[in-house]
Every structure is written in structure tokens, then in C-alpha cells.
Scaffold this motif. Structure first.
Motif, PDB file in Angstrom:
ATOM      1  N   ALA A  75       0.825  -1.208   0.000  1.00  0.00           N
ATOM      2  CA  ALA A  75       0.000   0.000   0.000  1.00  0.00           C
ATOM      3  C   ALA A  75       0.858   1.257   0.000  1.00  0.00           C
ATOM      4  N   LEU A  76       1.983   1.222   0.719  1.00  0.00           N
ATOM      5  CA  LEU A  76       2.875   2.383   0.774  1.00  0.00           C
ATOM      6  C   LEU A  76       3.546   2.623  -0.579  1.00  0.00           C
ATOM      7  N   VAL A  77       4.004   1.537  -1.215  1.00  0.00           N
ATOM      8  CA  VAL A  77       4.653   1.669  -2.525  1.00  0.00           C
ATOM      9  C   VAL A  77       3.679   2.246  -3.546  1.00  0.00           C
ATOM     10  N   ALA A  78       2.420   1.815  -3.465  1.00  0.00           N
ATOM     11  CA  ALA A  78       1.411   2.312  -4.402  1.00  0.00           C
ATOM     12  C   ALA A  78       1.208   3.818  -4.275  1.00  0.00           C
ATOM     13  N   ARG A  79       1.625   4.381  -3.154  1.00  0.00           N
ATOM     14  CA  ARG A  79       1.489   5.826  -2.922  1.00  0.00           C
ATOM     15  C   ARG A  79       2.824   6.556  -3.026  1.00  0.00           C
ATOM     16  N   GLY A  80       3.801   5.904  -3.656  1.00  0.00           N
ATOM     17  CA  GLY A  80       5.070   6.560  -3.914  1.00  0.00           C
ATOM     18  C   GLY A  80       6.042   6.570  -2.759  1.00  0.00           C
ATOM     19  N   LEU A  81       5.797   5.753  -1.732  1.00  0.00           N
ATOM     20  CA  LEU A  81       6.671   5.707  -0.562  1.00  0.00           C
ATOM     21  C   LEU A  81       7.524   4.446  -0.584  1.00  0.00           C
ATOM     22  N   THR A  82       8.625   4.472   0.106  1.00  0.00           N
ATOM     23  CA  THR A  82       9.417   3.268   0.337  1.00  0.00           C
ATOM     24  C   THR A  82       9.194   2.820   1.778  1.00  0.00           C
ATOM     25  N   TRP A  83       9.499   1.558   2.052  1.00  0.00           N
ATOM     26  CA  TRP A  83       9.221   1.046   3.393  1.00  0.00           C
ATOM     27  C   TRP A  83      10.305   0.079   3.830  1.00  0.00           C
ATOM     28  N   ALA A  84      10.413  -0.072   5.140  1.00  0.00           N
ATOM     29  CA  ALA A  84      11.365  -1.011   5.727  1.00  0.00           C
ATOM     30  C   ALA A  84      10.668  -1.724   6.877  1.00  0.00           C
ATOM     31  N   LEU A  85      10.906  -3.022   6.981  1.00  0.00           N
ATOM     32  CA  LEU A  85      10.318  -3.825   8.057  1.00  0.00           C
ATOM     33  C   LEU A  85      11.351  -3.987   9.167  1.00  0.00           C
ATOM     34  N   LEU A  86      11.004  -3.569  10.373  1.00  0.00           N
ATOM     35  CA  LEU A  86      11.895  -3.694  11.526  1.00  0.00           C
ATOM     36  C   LEU A  86      11.246  -4.621  12.538  1.00  0.00           C
ATOM     37  N   SER A  87      12.001  -5.613  12.981  1.00  0.00           N
ATOM     38  CA  SER A  87      11.483  -6.591  13.930  1.00  0.00           C
ATOM     39  C   SER A  87      12.099  -6.391  15.307  1.00  0.00           C
ATOM     40  N   GLN A  88      11.248  -6.525  16.321  1.00  0.00           N
ATOM     41  CA  GLN A  88      11.731  -6.491  17.690  1.00  0.00           C
ATOM     42  C   GLN A  88      12.040  -7.926  18.148  1.00  0.00           C
ATOM     43  N   GLY A  89      11.987  -8.169  19.431  1.00  0.00           N
ATOM     44  CA  GLY A  89      12.230  -9.510  19.938  1.00  0.00           C
ATOM     45  C   GLY A  89      13.600  -9.635  20.563  1.00  0.00           C
ATOM     46  N   PRO A  90      13.882 -10.801  21.152  1.00  0.00           N
ATOM     47  CA  PRO A  90      15.157 -11.018  21.854  1.00  0.00           C
ATOM     48  C   PRO A  90      16.377 -10.773  20.977  1.00  0.00           C
TER      49      PRO A  90
END
Length: 263
Positions: A78-93
Motif C-alpha cells: 500500500a505504501l509503494v502504491a502511494r510513492g513511498l518506500t518502506w522497511a520492516l523492523l522486527s523487535q524480539g530477543p
């Protein structure tokens, strides 16, 4: 360009003029250069016409739970479709905590972040951190566990409607003692799911549920197994689970108690 020039029998300058669409090259020469490019298997990189409008981070609690990467992928599309780039950040141990993730995003010039089931859903966490992030220019949206104190737009499932549909289904199957498995008590989602279950139980069955049929515990397989065993011991004939991993743990626990067929 040296490889292409050698194969086409022209100079590198000619190759450059052809690749950049400049005049002054005969049609036959252009064809030889194009044939050399194709024969050598080279592909020209496409230069984007416009730079992305900004970077948005999607912060999830973990990636071991397949729900979160799938949600991140959908949000990213959805973000790319609006001209944005995205990054996935994971939490956890093995990853960063939420504050470290948002600090990293700000350091990389991100314009926003989507926080999935984060500290906004934890009633024991200080919600003032979100006001500070907004002051630093980071637009925020939370998913799961709406908390007014966070002061940001939030999206959550309709817990009550889900509970009503689930209980109606189980009643049609003949169940009158359905147990609810939820997470730790200090999470907004636990309170919302518990309240929705009680309300739905009154709407569908006309009475409050037996308090013994509501069990909270740790998120994940282990918590689901432990809570399911308590609920079955309390007389539950069906289980309504607050998450997929909890449900998998509950299934394991119930199967372990099932009588084995005679050899």
C-alpha cells in the motif's frame, strides 16, 4: 562499453552515443550496437523518473509469528502504491526494541512509522514517547491495541463482532461452555477481547460467561497450551483464542489429552 564496442566493431564513444540516444550515428551502426548488447546479455538499468516521497518504517514485535511479516508485506504494498518506500523492523530477543527502532528510523530520515502491536498496546508502558516522536517529525499510526493516551491514529479489529460470530458458530455446533484464551492482563488487546467476549456471551447465550472460562497467559505456543489445559479442566467444550499462535498451542494441548485409539 568496452565489451560492446569490441563486439560491434565501433568505438566506446559510439556505444555511448547509441545507448544515450544521441544523434550522429548511422542506422546500421546503431543496429550493430543493439545486437552486441543483446548478444552479450546486458540490460540497461531503468532510472526512476521521480524519487520516492519518503521512507516509512513498519515495526513488528517479531517475525517468527507469520502474521506479522504478512501484515508488513500488505502494508508495504500500500505504501509503494502511494510513492513511498518502506522497511520492516522486527523487535524480539534478537532484535531492537521499539524505541531503538523508531530512533533508527528518525536517523535514516523516515517520515513515518506503523507500529504493530507495540508498546502502545501495553498499559504498563509510558505513552508519552509517542508525543516526543511526533515532535521530532515522525508521523505515527498504530495497529492493534488502541490506546487513547498514545494520541495517534489507530486501527484494530472489531473484537465484539468477531466474538459474536465465533460464539454463534459454536452454539450452532452445540457448545454452551466456550473458553476464551487471551494474553497477559496488562495489554489493551486482552482487556478488549475479554470485554468483547463477555458482551457477546450475553448477546448470544443470554448470560455472563463462567469466570473460570476466561484464561490469560503468555503469548505464543506455550501460553496457549497452558491456558487451554486450564480451560478444559474447567469444563470448556470449545475454545476461542486471541491469536493464531495461541490457537496452535491450544490445539496441541487438546490433542495431547485426546484418548488414543486402541491398537
Amino acid at each position: 562499453m568496452a565489451d560492446i564496442a569490441a563486439r560491434a566493431g565501433v568505438s566506446q564513444a559510439t556505444v555511448s552515443r547509441v545507448l544515450n540516444g544521441r544523434p550522429g550515428v548511422a542506422a546500421a551502426t546503431r543496429e550493430r550496437v543493439a545486437a552486441a548488447v543483446a548478444a552479450l546479455g546486458y540490460q540497461r538499468l531503468t532510472v526512476p523518473q521521480a524519487r520516492p516521497a519518503g521512507l516509512v518504517g513498519i515495526v513488528v514485535p517479531e517475525i517468527d509469528n507469520p502474521v506479522f511479516p504478512a501484515l508488513g508485506q500488505a502494508l508495504g504494498a500500500a505504501l509503494v502504491a502511494r510513492g513511498l518506500t518502506w522497511a520492516l523492523l522486527s523487535q524480539g530477543p534478537a532484535g531492537l526494541d521499539e524505541d531503538q527502532c523508531t530512533t533508527t528510523l528518525i536517523g535514516h530520515g523516515a517520515c513515518g512509522a506503523v507500529l504493530v502491536s507495540g508498546l502502545h498496546a501495553d498499559l504498563s508502558a509510558d505513552a508519552s514517547r509517542y508525543a516526543l516522536l511526533r515532535e521530532r517529525g515522525l508521523a505515527l499510526v498504530t495497529v492493534g491495541g488502541w490506546r487513547p493516551a498514545a494520541g495517534v491514529p489507530s486501527f484494530s479489529a472489531d473484537e465484539r463482532e468477531g466474538a459474536v460470530q465465533a460464539l454463534r458458530h459454536l452454539v450452532r455446533l452445540g457448545h454452551r461452555r466456550t473458553g476464551l484464551l487471551v494474553g497477559p492482563a496488562h495489554y489493551v488487546t486482552t482487556a478488549r477481547k475479554t470485554a468483547a467476549f463477555r458482551s457477546a456471551h450475553r448477546a448470544v447465550l443470554g448470560a455472563d460467561p463462567d469466570p473460570a472460562l476466561v484464561a490469560g497467559g503468555a503469548f505464543g505456543l506455550g501460553g496457549g497450551r497452558e491456558a487451554a489445559l486450564r480451560l478444559v479442566a474447567a469444563g470448556a467444550t470449545a475454545l476461542l483464542c486471541g491469536s493464531d499462535l495461541t490457537a496452535l498451542g491450544a490445539i496441541e494441548a487438546v490433542r495431547s489429552r485426546a484418548p488414543r485409539p486402541a491398537p
